[in-house]
Design a protein around this motif. Structure first.
Motif, PDB file in Angstrom:
ATOM      1  N   UNK A   1       0.849  -1.187   0.000  1.00  0.00           N
ATOM      2  CA  UNK A   1       0.000   0.000   0.000  1.00  0.00           C
ATOM      3  C   UNK A   1       0.883   1.234   0.000  1.00  0.00           C
ATOM      4  N   UNK A   2       0.790   2.050  -1.077  1.00  0.00           N
ATOM      5  CA  UNK A   2       1.554   3.292  -1.134  1.00  0.00           C
ATOM      6  C   UNK A   2       0.993   4.249  -0.097  1.00  0.00           C
ATOM      7  N   UNK A   3       1.866   4.717   0.796  1.00  0.00           N
ATOM      8  CA  UNK A   3       1.397   5.523   1.908  1.00  0.00           C
ATOM      9  C   UNK A   3       1.437   6.999   1.546  1.00  0.00           C
ATOM     10  N   UNK A   4       0.273   7.574   1.307  1.00  0.00           N
ATOM     11  CA  UNK A   4       0.119   9.011   1.086  1.00  0.00           C
ATOM     12  C   UNK A   4      -0.653   9.561   2.271  1.00  0.00           C
ATOM     13  N   UNK A   5      -0.639  10.901   2.469  1.00  0.00           N
ATOM     14  CA  UNK A   5      -1.422  11.458   3.576  1.00  0.00           C
ATOM     15  C   UNK A   5      -2.891  11.051   3.528  1.00  0.00           C
ATOM     16  N   UNK A   6      -3.469  10.996   2.332  1.00  0.00           N
ATOM     17  CA  UNK A   6      -4.878  10.620   2.227  1.00  0.00           C
ATOM     18  C   UNK A   6      -5.077   9.155   2.590  1.00  0.00           C
ATOM     19  N   UNK A   7      -4.152   8.282   2.141  1.00  0.00           N
ATOM     20  CA  UNK A   7      -4.238   6.869   2.523  1.00  0.00           C
ATOM     21  C   UNK A   7      -4.135   6.712   4.038  1.00  0.00           C
ATOM     22  N   UNK A   8      -3.155   7.414   4.625  1.00  0.00           N
ATOM     23  CA  UNK A   8      -2.967   7.313   6.072  1.00  0.00           C
ATOM     24  C   UNK A   8      -4.194   7.793   6.815  1.00  0.00           C
ATOM     25  N   UNK A   9      -4.804   8.860   6.314  1.00  0.00           N
ATOM     26  CA  UNK A   9      -6.020   9.371   6.946  1.00  0.00           C
ATOM     27  C   UNK A   9      -7.150   8.354   6.840  1.00  0.00           C
ATOM     28  N   UNK A  10      -7.288   7.726   5.676  1.00  0.00           N
ATOM     29  CA  UNK A  10      -8.325   6.709   5.495  1.00  0.00           C
ATOM     30  C   UNK A  10      -8.102   5.535   6.442  1.00  0.00           C
ATOM     31  N   UNK A  11      -6.846   5.139   6.642  1.00  0.00           N
ATOM     32  CA  UNK A  11      -6.531   4.050   7.568  1.00  0.00           C
ATOM     33  C   UNK A  11      -6.909   4.455   8.990  1.00  0.00           C
ATOM     34  N   UNK A  12      -6.505   5.664   9.387  1.00  0.00           N
ATOM     35  CA  UNK A  12      -6.834   6.141  10.735  1.00  0.00           C
ATOM     36  C   UNK A  12      -8.344   6.152  10.966  1.00  0.00           C
ATOM     37  N   UNK A  13      -9.114   6.683  10.032  1.00  0.00           N
ATOM     38  CA  UNK A  13     -10.572   6.756  10.189  1.00  0.00           C
ATOM     39  C   UNK A  13     -11.163   5.357  10.324  1.00  0.00           C
ATOM     40  N   UNK A  14     -10.650   4.405   9.552  1.00  0.00           N
ATOM     41  CA  UNK A  14     -11.159   3.036   9.632  1.00  0.00           C
ATOM     42  C   UNK A  14     -10.851   2.415  10.991  1.00  0.00           C
ATOM     43  N   UNK A  15      -9.635   2.614  11.499  1.00  0.00           N
ATOM     44  CA  UNK A  15      -9.282   2.104  12.824  1.00  0.00           C
ATOM     45  C   UNK A  15     -10.159   2.750  13.890  1.00  0.00           C
ATOM     46  N   UNK A  16     -10.343   4.076  13.795  1.00  0.00           N
ATOM     47  CA  UNK A  16     -11.143   4.789  14.785  1.00  0.00           C
ATOM     48  C   UNK A  16     -12.590   4.322  14.773  1.00  0.00           C
ATOM     49  N   UNK A  17     -13.113   4.057  13.573  1.00  0.00           N
ATOM     50  CA  UNK A  17     -14.502   3.604  13.480  1.00  0.00           C
ATOM     51  C   UNK A  17     -14.653   2.179  13.995  1.00  0.00           C
ATOM     52  N   UNK A  18     -13.689   1.320  13.670  1.00  0.00           N
ATOM     53  CA  UNK A  18     -13.754  -0.084  14.082  1.00  0.00           C
ATOM     54  C   UNK A  18     -13.271  -0.309  15.516  1.00  0.00           C
ATOM     55  N   UNK A  19     -12.490   0.667  16.052  1.00  0.00           N
ATOM     56  CA  UNK A  19     -11.869   0.521  17.366  1.00  0.00           C
ATOM     57  C   UNK A  19     -10.979  -0.722  17.421  1.00  0.00           C
ATOM     58  N   UNK A  20     -10.365  -1.044  16.276  1.00  0.00           N
ATOM     59  CA  UNK A  20      -9.541  -2.253  16.194  1.00  0.00           C
ATOM     60  C   UNK A  20      -8.619  -2.164  14.995  1.00  0.00           C
ATOM     61  N   UNK A  21      -7.329  -2.439  15.216  1.00  0.00           N
ATOM     62  CA  UNK A  21      -6.384  -2.468  14.109  1.00  0.00           C
ATOM     63  C   UNK A  21      -6.640  -3.682  13.218  1.00  0.00           C
ATOM     64  N   UNK A  22      -6.923  -4.827  13.838  1.00  0.00           N
ATOM     65  CA  UNK A  22      -7.112  -6.042  13.053  1.00  0.00           C
ATOM     66  C   UNK A  22      -8.385  -5.963  12.214  1.00  0.00           C
ATOM     67  N   UNK A  23      -9.473  -5.423  12.790  1.00  0.00           N
ATOM     68  CA  UNK A  23     -10.702  -5.293  12.022  1.00  0.00           C
ATOM     69  C   UNK A  23     -10.542  -4.278  10.896  1.00  0.00           C
ATOM     70  N   UNK A  24      -9.798  -3.206  11.161  1.00  0.00           N
ATOM     71  CA  UNK A  24      -9.540  -2.225  10.111  1.00  0.00           C
ATOM     72  C   UNK A  24      -8.729  -2.854   8.985  1.00  0.00           C
TER      73      UNK A  24
END
Length: 300
Positions: A1-24
């Motif tokens: 996964x090419x890490x751009x600021x937008x990608x990183x933000x999308x990852x963070x939002x998914x983790x925050x919504x799921x409350x789980x790194x593994x589920x994200x």
């Protein structure tokens, strides 16, 4: 996964919504280590922690909460825009996450949802039944359904039901044994089946109004619950009085299993509303759900 600021933000939002790194990671289709690295690099770039991690839980820091509130709606809009261009506009696709209270299910959710899913088989709907107050932005919901007084002021609101009353109801057998209260203060001499707030855990004081007069009555009785159908069932069994929305009690009232009392003191609320953030454009599935609700549900 090419890490751009937008990608990183999308990852963070998914983790925050799921409350789980593994589920994200599962949702994004990448490894847990890639998710962890993306969040860590975003935190390093911003110079502050966004997530508090323990062996069992993931929670938002204050900075993470602010970023989630500010960034999640815009990110959702951007992804929705890409989705709109990528699919045939004649076929509705995507997902819809709703937070709803239990008593709205038979009144508004089930009548609309059954027809919505039949009309749009490619949309995945996730309904979370929660009687507590919910921050739909922070918890990643597209929309919620609540009484209007429970909705934040900066939300767009769409009426789903007409105004309705809250009533004190009891079984004929109960009134035969104990009589009926004539004034709210008479409730201190009655068995009242109390509602306990799922948000605070505290008992709810029964509220009344007559003209400009407003009363709040603390009640006591043999049962307290945060589940209105249980209170209605126990009231119908003659165990005490319940304080519920007239819409919920209507099937029992029609059959005569329950009777209303203190109707001249019954308060009226504006109704149930669907709401969503006004800082973001409603997704196509949400707009379709709203349109169907407007067609199906009587709002006056």
């Amino acid at each position: 996964m090419a890490l751009t600021p937008l990608n990183a933000l999308a990852v963070f939002v998914t983790v925050a919504r799921r409350r789980s790194f593994s589920q994200a990671a599962k949702e994004l289709g990448v490894s847990s280590s890639a998710v962890s690295q993306a969040v860590r690099q975003l935190e390093e770039k911003l110079g502050q922690a966004l997530l508090a991690r323990t062996t069992r839980n993931v929670s938002l820091t204050e900075a993470g909460r602010r970023l989630m509130e500010d960034a999640a709606p815009g990110l959702q809009s951007a992804l929705a825009a890409l989705e709109h261009l990528a699919v045939d506009t004649a076929q509705l696709t995507g997902s819809l996450r709703l937070s709803v209270p239990a008593f709205s299910l038979p009144l508004v959710v089930e009548p609309v949802l059954s027809k919505f899913l039949a009309a749009h088989p490619h949309v995945r709907v996730d309904v979370s039944v929660q009687n507590r107050f919910v921050n739909i932005v922070e918890e990643g919901f597209d929309a919620g359904i609540r009484l209007t007084e429970a909705v934040e002021r900066d939300m767009v609101q769409v009426r789903l039901t007409p105004a309705f009353r809250f009533l004190v109801v009891g079984a004929p057998s109960y009134f035969e044994r104990h009589g009926a209260p004539r004034r709210p203060k008479d409730l201190v001499n009655h068995a009242c089946l109390g509602y306990r707030s799922p948000s605070t855990g505290l008992p709810y004081h029964w509220e009344f109004e007559q003209g400009r007069r407003e009363l709040s009555v603390p009640v006591k009785g043999p049962l307290a619950s945060d589940h209105a159908p249980l209170l209605l069932s126990m009231a119908a069994a003659g165990l005490g009085l319940a304080y519920v929305a007239e819409l919920e009690a209507s099937p029992w009232l029609r059959t005569g299993a329950l009777r209303p009392v203190l109707e001249d003191w019954a308060p009226t609320v504006p109704g149930l509303f669907l709401y969503f953030p006004n800082r973001t454009r409603a997704s196509r599935p949400l707009r379709a759900f709203i349109d169907m609700a407007r067609d199906i549900l009587p709002r006056r």
